[in-house]
Design a protein around this motif. Structure first.
Motif, PDB file in Angstrom:
ATOM      1  N   ASN A 261       0.835  -1.196   0.000  1.00 19.85           N
ATOM      2  CA  ASN A 261       0.000   0.000   0.000  1.00 19.85           C
ATOM      3  C   ASN A 261       0.875   1.254   0.000  1.00 19.85           C
ATOM      4  OD1 ASN A 261      -1.534   2.225   1.827  1.00 19.85           O
ATOM      5  ND2 ASN A 261      -2.983   1.060   0.580  1.00 19.85           N
ATOM      6  N   TRP A 262       0.454   2.288  -0.704  1.00 18.69           N
ATOM      7  CA  TRP A 262       1.280   3.480  -0.926  1.00 18.69           C
ATOM      8  C   TRP A 262       1.659   4.209   0.362  1.00 18.69           C
ATOM      9  CZ3 TRP A 262      -0.169   8.509   0.391  1.00 18.69           C
ATOM     10  CH2 TRP A 262      -1.491   8.684   0.789  1.00 18.69           C
ATOM     11  N   LYS A 263       0.853   4.103   1.409  1.00 16.72           N
ATOM     12  CA  LYS A 263       1.142   4.871   2.628  1.00 16.72           C
ATOM     13  C   LYS A 263       2.378   4.337   3.356  1.00 16.72           C
ATOM     14  CE  LYS A 263      -3.194   4.308   4.179  1.00 16.72           C
ATOM     15  NZ  LYS A 263      -3.824   3.756   2.955  1.00 16.72           N
ATOM     16  N   LEU A 264       2.606   3.038   3.221  1.00 17.72           N
ATOM     17  CA  LEU A 264       3.702   2.422   3.984  1.00 17.72           C
ATOM     18  C   LEU A 264       5.086   2.914   3.563  1.00 17.72           C
ATOM     19  CD1 LEU A 264       2.028  -1.064   4.189  1.00 17.72           C
ATOM     20  CD2 LEU A 264       2.524   0.422   6.133  1.00 17.72           C
ATOM     21  N   PRO A 265       5.401   2.947   2.266  1.00 16.43           N
ATOM     22  CA  PRO A 265       6.719   3.482   1.899  1.00 16.43           C
ATOM     23  C   PRO A 265       6.858   4.965   2.221  1.00 16.43           C
ATOM     24  CG  PRO A 265       5.380   3.138  -0.053  1.00 16.43           C
ATOM     25  CD  PRO A 265       4.653   2.487   1.090  1.00 16.43           C
ATOM     26  N   VAL A 266       5.737   5.699   2.212  1.00 14.84           N
ATOM     27  CA  VAL A 266       5.815   7.130   2.536  1.00 14.84           C
ATOM     28  C   VAL A 266       6.235   7.306   3.990  1.00 14.84           C
ATOM     29  CG1 VAL A 266       4.495   9.261   2.841  1.00 14.84           C
ATOM     30  CG2 VAL A 266       4.106   7.849   0.805  1.00 14.84           C
ATOM     31  N   GLU A 267       5.496   6.688   4.913  1.00 13.71           N
ATOM     32  CA  GLU A 267       5.814   6.952   6.324  1.00 13.71           C
ATOM     33  C   GLU A 267       7.104   6.249   6.759  1.00 13.71           C
ATOM     34  OE1 GLU A 267       5.350   4.310   8.504  1.00 13.71           O
ATOM     35  OE2 GLU A 267       3.385   3.372   8.176  1.00 13.71           O
ATOM     36  N   ASN A 268       7.446   5.179   6.042  1.00 12.79           N
ATOM     37  CA  ASN A 268       8.740   4.548   6.318  1.00 12.79           C
ATOM     38  C   ASN A 268       9.880   5.524   6.011  1.00 12.79           C
ATOM     39  OD1 ASN A 268      11.134   3.027   4.735  1.00 12.79           O
ATOM     40  ND2 ASN A 268      10.538   1.860   6.525  1.00 12.79           N
ATOM     41  N   ALA A 269       9.790   6.180   4.850  1.00 13.23           N
ATOM     42  CA  ALA A 269      10.895   7.053   4.421  1.00 13.23           C
ATOM     43  C   ALA A 269      10.951   8.350   5.218  1.00 13.23           C
ATOM     44  CB  ALA A 269      10.765   7.368   2.933  1.00 13.23           C
ATOM     45  N   ILE A 270       9.795   8.863   5.614  1.00 13.88           N
ATOM     46  CA  ILE A 270       9.822  10.171   6.288  1.00 13.88           C
ATOM     47  C   ILE A 270      10.104  10.046   7.776  1.00 13.88           C
ATOM     48  CG2 ILE A 270       8.247  11.208   4.610  1.00 13.88           C
ATOM     49  CD1 ILE A 270       6.026  11.072   6.727  1.00 13.88           C
TER      50      ILE A 270
ATOM     51  N   LEU B  45      18.376  12.060  -2.453  1.00 12.82           N
ATOM     52  CA  LEU B  45      17.414  11.527  -3.402  1.00 12.82           C
ATOM     53  C   LEU B  45      16.036  12.127  -3.153  1.00 12.82           C
ATOM     54  CD1 LEU B  45      15.515   9.116  -1.883  1.00 12.82           C
ATOM     55  CD2 LEU B  45      17.729   7.999  -1.897  1.00 12.82           C
ATOM     56  N   LEU B  46      15.256  12.112  -4.207  1.00 10.62           N
ATOM     57  CA  LEU B  46      13.881  12.595  -4.155  1.00 10.62           C
ATOM     58  C   LEU B  46      13.011  11.453  -4.643  1.00 10.62           C
ATOM     59  CD1 LEU B  46      12.516  15.992  -5.382  1.00 10.62           C
ATOM     60  CD2 LEU B  46      11.528  13.897  -6.268  1.00 10.62           C
ATOM     61  N   ARG B  47      11.969  11.148  -3.872  1.00 11.41           N
ATOM     62  CA  ARG B  47      11.112  10.025  -4.233  1.00 11.41           C
ATOM     63  C   ARG B  47       9.655  10.456  -4.266  1.00 11.41           C
ATOM     64  NH1 ARG B  47      11.645   4.512  -1.193  1.00 11.41           N
ATOM     65  NH2 ARG B  47      10.072   5.582   0.040  1.00 11.41           N
ATOM     66  N   VAL B  48       8.933   9.898  -5.216  1.00  5.08           N
ATOM     67  CA  VAL B  48       7.495  10.094  -5.277  1.00  5.08           C
ATOM     68  C   VAL B  48       6.856   8.709  -5.286  1.00  5.08           C
ATOM     69  CG1 VAL B  48       5.616  11.270  -6.450  1.00  5.08           C
ATOM     70  CG2 VAL B  48       7.949  12.072  -6.762  1.00  5.08           C
ATOM     71  N   ILE B  49       5.824   8.558  -4.462  1.00  9.73           N
ATOM     72  CA  ILE B  49       5.137   7.280  -4.387  1.00  9.73           C
ATOM     73  C   ILE B  49       3.779   7.421  -5.074  1.00  9.73           C
ATOM     74  CG2 ILE B  49       4.222   5.493  -2.852  1.00  9.73           C
ATOM     75  CD1 ILE B  49       7.230   5.791  -2.520  1.00  9.73           C
ATOM     76  N   HIS B  50       3.579   6.652  -6.146  1.00 12.40           N
ATOM     77  CA  HIS B  50       2.307   6.694  -6.870  1.00 12.40           C
ATOM     78  C   HIS B  50       1.481   5.463  -6.525  1.00 12.40           C
ATOM     79  CE1 HIS B  50       3.858   9.970  -9.271  1.00 12.40           C
ATOM     80  NE2 HIS B  50       4.873   9.235  -9.699  1.00 12.40           N
ATOM     81  N   PRO B  51       0.237   5.660  -6.069  1.00 13.59           N
ATOM     82  CA  PRO B  51      -0.595   4.497  -5.758  1.00 13.59           C
ATOM     83  C   PRO B  51      -1.009   3.755  -7.030  1.00 13.59           C
ATOM     84  CG  PRO B  51      -1.912   6.494  -5.649  1.00 13.59           C
ATOM     85  CD  PRO B  51      -0.488   6.937  -5.898  1.00 13.59           C
TER      86      PRO B  51
ATOM     87  N   VAL C 221       7.241   3.467  -7.121  1.00 13.38           N
ATOM     88  CA  VAL C 221       8.143   4.476  -6.566  1.00 13.38           C
ATOM     89  C   VAL C 221       9.045   4.988  -7.674  1.00 13.38           C
ATOM     90  CG1 VAL C 221       9.645   2.621  -5.698  1.00 13.38           C
ATOM     91  CG2 VAL C 221       9.970   4.948  -4.866  1.00 13.38           C
ATOM     92  N   ALA C 222       9.121   6.305  -7.775  1.00 17.22           N
ATOM     93  CA  ALA C 222      10.050   6.946  -8.717  1.00 17.22           C
ATOM     94  C   ALA C 222      11.126   7.627  -7.878  1.00 17.22           C
ATOM     95  CB  ALA C 222       9.316   7.962  -9.588  1.00 17.22           C
TER      96      ALA C 222
ATOM     97  N   ILE D 148      20.942  -1.784  -2.241  1.00 14.37           N
ATOM     98  CA  ILE D 148      21.068  -2.841  -1.243  1.00 14.37           C
ATOM     99  C   ILE D 148      20.238  -2.544   0.009  1.00 14.37           C
ATOM    100  CG2 ILE D 148      23.294  -3.704  -2.036  1.00 14.37           C
ATOM    101  CD1 ILE D 148      24.639  -2.153   0.144  1.00 14.37           C
ATOM    102  N   LEU D 149      19.761  -1.302   0.161  1.00 17.98           N
ATOM    103  CA  LEU D 149      18.827  -1.034   1.257  1.00 17.98           C
ATOM    104  C   LEU D 149      17.382  -1.107   0.770  1.00 17.98           C
ATOM    105  CD1 LEU D 149      21.528   0.946   2.008  1.00 17.98           C
ATOM    106  CD2 LEU D 149      20.125   1.123   4.047  1.00 17.98           C
ATOM    107  N   GLU D 150      17.142  -0.575  -0.432  1.00 13.99           N
ATOM    108  CA  GLU D 150      15.780  -0.518  -0.963  1.00 13.99           C
ATOM    109  C   GLU D 150      15.128  -1.895  -0.971  1.00 13.99           C
ATOM    110  OE1 GLU D 150      14.065   2.086  -1.781  1.00 13.99           O
ATOM    111  OE2 GLU D 150      12.396   1.282  -2.930  1.00 13.99           O
ATOM    112  N   GLY D 151      15.911  -2.905  -1.313  1.00 13.46           N
ATOM    113  CA  GLY D 151      15.340  -4.236  -1.468  1.00 13.46           C
ATOM    114  C   GLY D 151      14.738  -4.806  -0.195  1.00 13.46           C
ATOM    115  N   ASP D 152      15.225  -4.361   0.952  1.00 14.46           N
ATOM    116  CA  ASP D 152      14.713  -4.906   2.209  1.00 14.46           C
ATOM    117  C   ASP D 152      13.289  -4.432   2.500  1.00 14.46           C
ATOM    118  OD1 ASP D 152      17.216  -6.154   2.829  1.00 14.46           O
ATOM    119  OD2 ASP D 152      17.980  -4.220   3.514  1.00 14.46           O
ATOM    120  N   ASP D 153      12.989  -3.178   2.138  1.00 12.81           N
ATOM    121  CA  ASP D 153      11.733  -2.565   2.578  1.00 12.81           C
ATOM    122  C   ASP D 153      10.496  -3.159   1.906  1.00 12.81           C
ATOM    123  OD1 ASP D 153      12.876  -0.778   4.421  1.00 12.81           O
ATOM    124  OD2 ASP D 153      13.378   0.633   2.830  1.00 12.81           O
ATOM    125  N   GLY D 154      10.639  -3.535   0.634  1.00  9.63           N
ATOM    126  CA  GLY D 154       9.478  -4.034  -0.097  1.00  9.63           C
ATOM    127  C   GLY D 154       8.883  -5.269   0.552  1.00  9.63           C
ATOM    128  N   ASP D 155       9.739  -6.016   1.227  1.00  8.81           N
ATOM    129  CA  ASP D 155       9.315  -7.290   1.789  1.00  8.81           C
ATOM    130  C   ASP D 155       8.288  -7.105   2.908  1.00  8.81           C
ATOM    131  OD1 ASP D 155       9.711 -10.116   1.733  1.00  8.81           O
ATOM    132  OD2 ASP D 155      10.730  -9.922   3.666  1.00  8.81           O
TER     133      ASP D 155
END
Lengths: 180, 451
Positions: free
Chosen positions: B195-204, B320-326, B334-335, B365-372
């Motif tokens: 769900n789109w909210k999870l990567p947002v609040e994880n990163a911020i 880095l700058l990231r945008v999360i699109h649902p 994620v862009a 090598i960090l990004e890959g962990d979060d998706g799980d």
């Protein structure tokens, strides 16, 4: 006849024995990686290795990188030290998504071996499918093209350069943390 | 009105979030309408489309949008849909063009959105008014220091009001020099089953997970991998705020900031931070002169995660700058872009771009962990009993610290203030009956603290 060959070939074919050794090298490399033997894999690399995976440019054919800040970005842009670092991470035992173990099956095919200007360096093209399977039903497969340079050394063949092309613009996968 | 009681789905006092908000398809439809159709959304940066005819494609919610600099130099945004039958008029993700031509019947729109040509027009139409059939514009497009934002809302706050005091923090990245920031390269784009909210609040805001979720990577990268220190980005108790060591999370509703406040640790994960830090210290005096002591000395160079509600993250340090699109309730795209001040030497830009790729790019090598875990949190509520559970973000609740900048600060980057604020704003936006209610009521200005 001669004309057709010129168009089709990347360069002069290597001799058959060399072509055979190259095929064996790529098959062994795939097996070593499938078996998570990263130190053995690193030993197959030349320490000057350049390892890249560009993002495919999803632009109109008439548009190519211009004056804007948008330009080619690499998904992988590694040297030997960075590849060692990635391998070391796999071996920490602290990559949670690889425990239970993740299984990889690498299939390498369409192998073509060509001579280059340098007598001991070969230009090798191949296609691959990398299947990854973990946990209950987390299966994914990536198919792509590789353009390698291999060098014949006193210590056998070594990978000097690899460029991996995955065709997808948007990668539909949780991660691409694997060696292609 | 919605059949869901958003007052109950988020309990701000107890810091509880119903797990159905990550799963329920009808809540997702409410989000597209209440959040993505009304908030200011990041579209792109001036540096990506500097010349007339330059365009890029992005998303606003699930709406496919073209952002283009017209022949007149003005940046506009349009729905990527032909006004005839609705086919996309552009399939490239960026480029330069004088016209967008639909691949179905050949209707062509100029780069200011006007319908310029219709095949056989005079022979087959008696009732076609090209002036009324231009591409559908995004209601408002505004620019803050190079950052292009758009909203579908005709009314409501302008961009500057929407950003509010967040501009104080954004300026550390956007206004550190007269030339400002630029985005580098074409973005990494990955679709992940969460769900789109999870990567947002994880990163911020999730400083807690860094040392554990990314343990494998943290053992081999930068500072720790090279034995330069043991305490970085959430590793070690010094970062919890328990001893008030000077790190913080701060709420500037509806936005948030997390920062290490030490002026250098943004480069802690770099393998070769030398040239970056050398350049940082070279420009620091001019940034202090430009933005003052707090921003020039404490924020510049710190690992600083800025969350612009709803889906933009600007991360200084990692640069880095990231945008999360649902993409439906159960997936997001994620862009991820590299960013740097325009004056940054090429050598340093090169280090930054490589670092972004190696840490949070598609094969980072960090990004890959979060998706799980994002996937698990999103899809486990397929189970009815699991769906009745709540998530808890009660860490450091009520802890406050003095902070000279705007917003209410709480000590430590291992803290859940930013995440709580994100869900509080999510709730506020979901409840807002009009676009004029999406922003919180103004907090009292901290006149004394700001001098």
């Amino acid at each position: 006849m001669a004309k057709k060959q010129k168009i089709a070939a990347v360069g002069k074919d290597t001799d058959m024995e060399t072509a055979y050794r190259i095929e064996r090298f790529l098959a062994a490399e795939a097996r070593v990686l499938d078996e998570e033997r990263y130190d053995d894999w690193l030993a197959m690399l030349d320490e000057s290795i350049v390892y890249k995976m560009p993002i495919p440019m999803n632009t109109y054919r008439r548009n190519r990188p211009g004056k804007s800040s948008i330009c080619e970005t690499m998904i992988y842009d590694e040297n030997f030290e960075k590849l060692k670092q990635r391998a070391a991470r796999e071996d920490t035992g602290m990559v949670w998504l690889n425990d239970p173990a993740t299984h990889h099956i690498r299939t390498v095919t369409n192998i073509e071996s060509f001579c280059t200007d340098e007598a001991s360096v070969y230009d090798v093209r191949s296609k691959f499918t990398l299947l990854r399977s973990r946990r209950d039903k987390d299966h994914i497969s990536h198919t792509g093209t590789r353009k390698d340079l291999l060098r014949d050394t006193g210590d056998g063949l070594k990978l000097v350069s690899r460029t991996v092309f995955l065709p997808e613009r948007v990668i539909v996968d949780k991660n691409l943390n694997m060696f292609f | 009105m919605s059949k869901f009681d958003y007052n109950k789905l988020i309990d701000n006092d107890a810091a509880l979030q119903s797990r159905s908000i990550f799963w329920e398809p009808e809540i997702y439809q409410d989000e597209l309408k209440q959040i993505f159709n009304r908030c200011w959304l990041f579209l792109g940066h001036d540096s990506q489309i500097p010349e007339a005819g330059d365009f890029l494609r992005t998303y606003m919610g699930e709406d496919d949008v073209i952002v283009v600099r017209g022949e007149d130099g003005e940046v506009r945004a349009f729905l990527n849909a032909c006004t005839h039958r609705g086919n996309k008029v552009c399939h490239a993700e960026w480029g330069k063009t004088k016209a967008f031509t639909c691949s179905y019947h050949g209707w062509a729109y100029d780069n200011m959105g006007e319908l310029a040509a219709v095949p056989l027009e005079e022979a087959i139409y008696d009732n076609l008014d090209r002036s009324k059939l231009g591409l559908v514009p995004v209601a408002r497009v505004q620019n803050y220091k190079g950052m292009i934002f758009g909203t579908f809302a005709e009314e409501g706050p302008d961009l500057v009001e929407y950003l509010g005091d967040m501009a104080y923090y954004l300026d550390v990245v956007l206004d550190a020099s007269p030339e400002g920031m630029e985005l580098i390269g074409t973005p990494f784009r990955v679709e992940i089953p969460g769900n789109w909210k999870l990567p947002v609040e994880n990163a911020i805001g999730d400083g807690y997970h860094v040392a554990w979720a990314h343990a494998g990577a943290m053992r081999v990268v930068g500072t720790i991998g090279q034995g330069r220190g043991e305490s970085v980005l959430g590793i070690g108790k010094d970062n919890t705020g328990f001893d008030d060591s000077g790190q913080m999370q701060v709420a500037i509703p509806p936005h948030t900031v997390l920062s290490t406040l030490d002026g250098q640790s943004g480069y802690a994960l770099y393998d070769n931070p030398g040239p970056c830090i050398e350049y940082l210290e070279q420009v620091r005096p001019s940034v202090v002169e430009r933005l003052g002591d707090v921003r020039g000395n404490q924020l510049l160079g710190s690992e600083t995660h800025m969350g612009v509600f709803p889906n933009l993250q600007i991360i200084q340090g990692l640069n880095l700058l990231r945008v999360i699109h649902p993409k439906g309730p159960g997936a997001f795209e994620v862009a991820t872009y590299s960013m740097a001040d325009k004056n940054t030497p090429d050598e340093v830009k090169d280090i930054i771009v490589k670092h972004v790729g190696q840490t949070f790019g598609t094969a980072g090598i960090l990004e890959g962990d979060d998706g799980d875990f994002t996937e698990a949190i999103t899809h486990s509520p397929n189970g009815y009993a699991t769906r009745q559970m709540k998530g808890w973000l009660g860490m450091a609740q009520g802890r406050k610290m003095d902070w000279e900048g705007p917003g209410e600060a709480s000590p430590g980057i291992v803290n859940e203030l930013c995440q709580r604020e994100f869900y509080a704003q999510w709730q506020r936006t979901m409840l807002a009956e009009s676009v004029n209610e999406i922003l919180p009521k103004k907090l009292a200005k901290k006149e004394s603290a700001n001098g």
